[in-house]
Design a protein around this motif. Structure first.
Motif, PDB file in Angstrom:
ATOM      1  N   TYR A 149     -33.284 -70.920 -13.364  1.00  0.00           N
ATOM      2  CA  TYR A 149     -33.354 -71.575 -14.683  1.00  0.00           C
ATOM      3  C   TYR A 149     -33.283 -73.094 -14.525  1.00  0.00           C
ATOM      4  O   TYR A 149     -34.084 -73.841 -15.109  1.00  0.00           O
ATOM      5  CB  TYR A 149     -32.229 -71.065 -15.585  1.00  0.00           C
ATOM      6  CG  TYR A 149     -32.365 -71.538 -17.002  1.00  0.00           C
ATOM      7  CD1 TYR A 149     -33.116 -70.808 -17.925  1.00  0.00           C
ATOM      8  CD2 TYR A 149     -31.750 -72.720 -17.424  1.00  0.00           C
ATOM      9  CE1 TYR A 149     -33.258 -71.248 -19.231  1.00  0.00           C
ATOM     10  CE2 TYR A 149     -31.894 -73.165 -18.734  1.00  0.00           C
ATOM     11  CZ  TYR A 149     -32.643 -72.425 -19.631  1.00  0.00           C
ATOM     12  OH  TYR A 149     -32.789 -72.870 -20.925  1.00  0.00           O
ATOM     13  N   GLU A 150     -32.341 -73.539 -13.690  1.00  0.00           N
ATOM     14  CA  GLU A 150     -32.176 -74.991 -13.514  1.00  0.00           C
ATOM     15  C   GLU A 150     -33.375 -75.612 -12.793  1.00  0.00           C
ATOM     16  O   GLU A 150     -33.852 -76.681 -13.166  1.00  0.00           O
ATOM     17  CB  GLU A 150     -30.872 -75.287 -12.765  1.00  0.00           C
ATOM     18  CG  GLU A 150     -29.681 -75.254 -13.709  1.00  0.00           C
ATOM     19  CD  GLU A 150     -28.365 -74.939 -13.011  1.00  0.00           C
ATOM     20  OE1 GLU A 150     -28.242 -75.257 -11.811  1.00  0.00           O
ATOM     21  OE2 GLU A 150     -27.470 -74.361 -13.675  1.00  0.00           O
ATOM     22  N   ALA A 151     -33.890 -74.896 -11.770  1.00  0.00           N
ATOM     23  CA  ALA A 151     -35.065 -75.424 -11.053  1.00  0.00           C
ATOM     24  C   ALA A 151     -36.288 -75.474 -11.976  1.00  0.00           C
ATOM     25  O   ALA A 151     -37.185 -76.291 -11.784  1.00  0.00           O
ATOM     26  CB  ALA A 151     -35.365 -74.547  -9.833  1.00  0.00           C
ATOM     27  N   ALA A 199     -32.734 -63.082 -26.702  1.00  0.00           N
ATOM     28  CA  ALA A 199     -33.010 -64.486 -26.349  1.00  0.00           C
ATOM     29  C   ALA A 199     -32.661 -65.356 -27.545  1.00  0.00           C
ATOM     30  O   ALA A 199     -32.238 -64.855 -28.593  1.00  0.00           O
ATOM     31  CB  ALA A 199     -34.495 -64.654 -25.997  1.00  0.00           C
ATOM     32  N   ALA A 200     -32.881 -66.652 -27.401  1.00  0.00           N
ATOM     33  CA  ALA A 200     -32.707 -67.564 -28.539  1.00  0.00           C
ATOM     34  C   ALA A 200     -33.681 -67.146 -29.644  1.00  0.00           C
ATOM     35  O   ALA A 200     -34.780 -66.671 -29.343  1.00  0.00           O
ATOM     36  CB  ALA A 200     -32.993 -68.995 -28.096  1.00  0.00           C
ATOM     37  N   PRO A 216     -32.068 -71.862 -23.862  1.00  0.00           N
ATOM     38  CA  PRO A 216     -33.141 -71.445 -24.782  1.00  0.00           C
ATOM     39  C   PRO A 216     -34.392 -70.905 -24.086  1.00  0.00           C
ATOM     40  O   PRO A 216     -35.222 -70.287 -24.737  1.00  0.00           O
ATOM     41  CB  PRO A 216     -33.465 -72.734 -25.563  1.00  0.00           C
ATOM     42  CG  PRO A 216     -32.954 -73.841 -24.720  1.00  0.00           C
ATOM     43  CD  PRO A 216     -31.789 -73.310 -23.962  1.00  0.00           C
ATOM     44  N   ARG A 217     -34.540 -71.126 -22.769  1.00  0.00           N
ATOM     45  CA  ARG A 217     -35.726 -70.606 -22.070  1.00  0.00           C
ATOM     46  C   ARG A 217     -35.418 -69.317 -21.299  1.00  0.00           C
ATOM     47  O   ARG A 217     -36.238 -68.866 -20.521  1.00  0.00           O
ATOM     48  CB  ARG A 217     -36.283 -71.660 -21.108  1.00  0.00           C
ATOM     49  CG  ARG A 217     -36.865 -72.902 -21.776  1.00  0.00           C
ATOM     50  CD  ARG A 217     -37.314 -73.942 -20.766  1.00  0.00           C
ATOM     51  NE  ARG A 217     -36.174 -74.610 -20.124  1.00  0.00           N
ATOM     52  CZ  ARG A 217     -35.747 -74.365 -18.895  1.00  0.00           C
ATOM     53  NH1 ARG A 217     -36.366 -73.478 -18.144  1.00  0.00           N
ATOM     54  NH2 ARG A 217     -34.696 -74.995 -18.392  1.00  0.00           N
ATOM     55  N   VAL A 234     -40.129 -70.545 -18.560  1.00  0.00           N
ATOM     56  CA  VAL A 234     -39.445 -69.460 -19.271  1.00  0.00           C
ATOM     57  C   VAL A 234     -39.017 -68.427 -18.228  1.00  0.00           C
ATOM     58  O   VAL A 234     -39.841 -67.950 -17.437  1.00  0.00           O
ATOM     59  CB  VAL A 234     -40.372 -68.824 -20.325  1.00  0.00           C
ATOM     60  CG1 VAL A 234     -39.747 -67.564 -20.928  1.00  0.00           C
ATOM     61  CG2 VAL A 234     -40.689 -69.841 -21.421  1.00  0.00           C
ATOM     62  N   VAL A 235     -37.728 -68.113 -18.191  1.00  0.00           N
ATOM     63  CA  VAL A 235     -37.192 -67.202 -17.176  1.00  0.00           C
ATOM     64  C   VAL A 235     -36.835 -65.870 -17.839  1.00  0.00           C
ATOM     65  O   VAL A 235     -35.977 -65.822 -18.728  1.00  0.00           O
ATOM     66  CB  VAL A 235     -35.943 -67.810 -16.495  1.00  0.00           C
ATOM     67  CG1 VAL A 235     -35.380 -66.852 -15.440  1.00  0.00           C
ATOM     68  CG2 VAL A 235     -36.293 -69.161 -15.872  1.00  0.00           C
TER      69      VAL A 235
END
Ligand code: PMP
Length: 367
Positions: free
Chosen positions: A185-187, A244-245, A220-221, A194-195
């Motif tokens: 997610y961070e990368a 999800a969000a 949110p992704r 979107v993960v």
């Protein structure tokens, strides 16, 4: 068949579909079918009765389109998942295959890419070609594991629009650590990736493997995909969902077909969810059969992977195709996932699991 192929090729098919094969797990009439990771326990009588009642009611409404927003179902799914989720975080479709397809329709597509880490679920490349999304087969370690460092490096290298993380992974069976999900997610931050964590088999995990649902807050992704086809023993009803969000649900509203969840599907899933305790009672038995398969295959000198799912991936056979055929001759259908020397077997009822193990023992001792 060849004639059909010639005729298919004569059609103005999209270029990226030419030469492709459709999803094709064999549907053979065998005594012991352990090849598609279904829950092989029959639907419990109280659940059957509840479904019949709910569908009977729904049948009176079939002259009208169903609730396009399947509000009651989203509320019930949110209640089942917990984690502080509300109906606005939930979305459902006809199986998690359709969930994944809708996510690719919204976030993938022409000029965009999907990264997954192979070997993984065989539908991912097909969903990518169906939505004209470029498919990037990421790498795993030799033991099919995936570290946060390797996963994040591959995300940075490819800059994908979407990543599918299958946890527990099909066909290898192991769950991913939360550190892999957060690293990916961070990368993906700089590419707005979107993960999607595909947790089709989450309910079968060993206690120590937390769900990515607990990571949704503030991400949110991130999307967590689930299904009622496995633990809920409801593969025939076709009900998958994600959490999800709320804006992710709004994104797939742009691509879903109107009224995609029939009134019969909604009624069936609602009745099943209201009886989740009864349906999920078989999960513990399936986990026991799964662990039994791992132990017994080890004893036979084979090499099963540890599993957090309702199936076991095993190696240690020279000619796995010959083993697959010998099992089939005994009426036991398992899955050849196309990895040389390896097969995958679903944990069935105690009787089905015994039939598989007895056949496997005969085959192993004859080698
Ligand atoms: N994800 C994974 C990892 C699976 O193995 C499967 C089914 N084999 C699915 C998704 C799709 O299941 P369904 O469409 O029945 O929900």
């Amino acid at each position: 068949m060849t004639q059909n192929l010639d005729r298919l090729n004569a059609l103005p098919l999209r270029d990226n579909l030419r030469g492709k094969s459709p999803y094709g797990a064999p549907q053979l009439d065998v005594a012991v079918a352990l090849n598609t990771n279904e829950n092989t326990h029959p639907v419990p009588a109280d659940v059957h009765a509840a479904i019949v009642q709910e569908v009977t009611e729904a049948a009176w409404t079939l002259n009208r389109y169903p609730d396009r927003e399947f509000t009651a179902l989203r509320e019930e799914l949110a209640r089942y998942l917990g984690h502080g989720l509300g109906s606005e975080h939930l979305w459902a479709a006809n199986g998690s295959n359709e969930i994944l397809q809708q996510l690719l329709q919204a976030f993938g597509g022409p000029g965009r890419s999907l990264l997954t880490f192979v070997p993984t679920y065989s539908m991912y490349p097909l969903l990518a070609s169906g939505t004209d999304t470029a498919f990037i087969p990421g790498e795993r370690a030799a033991d099919f594991g995936l570290t946060p460092e390797s996963a994040a490096e591959q995300v940075r290298r490819h800059g994908p629009d979407v990543v599918f993380l299958c946890s527990p992974n099909n066909p290898t069976g192991t769950a991913l650590g939360q550190d892999v999900v957060t690293a990916v997610y961070e990368a993906g931050e700089e590419f707005s990736t979107v993960v999607v964590v595909d947790e089709a088999y989450a309910e079968f995990s060993h206690g120590g493997t937390p769900s990515a649902l607990s990571l949704l807050e503030g991400r949110p992704r991130l999307v967590v995909s689930r299904t009622m086809s496995k633990a809920f023993a409801l593969a025939g009803a076709r009900l998958g969902y994600f959490a999800a969000a709320p804006e992710v649900a709004d994104a797939v509203r742009l691509v879903r077909l109107p009224y995609h969840l029939s009134a019969v599907t909604q009624a069936t899933a609602l009745a099943a969810l209201r009886h989740s305790a009864s349906l999920l009672a078989n999960v513990e038995d399936i986990k026991m059969q799964r662990d039994r398969i791992v132990d017994e295959l080890k004893r036979m000198g084979l090499e099963p992977s540890e599993s957090d799912s309702n199936f076991v991936f095993f190696g240690g056979m020279g000619d796995s195709r010959a083993v697959w055929e010998a099992l089939l001759a005994d009426g036991v259908l398992v899955r050849d996932v196309g990895i040389p020397g390896h097969l995958r077997v679903t944990a069935g009822t105690e009787e089905e699991t015994s039939a598989f193990l007895e056949s496997m023992e005969r085959i192993a001792s004859a080698r």
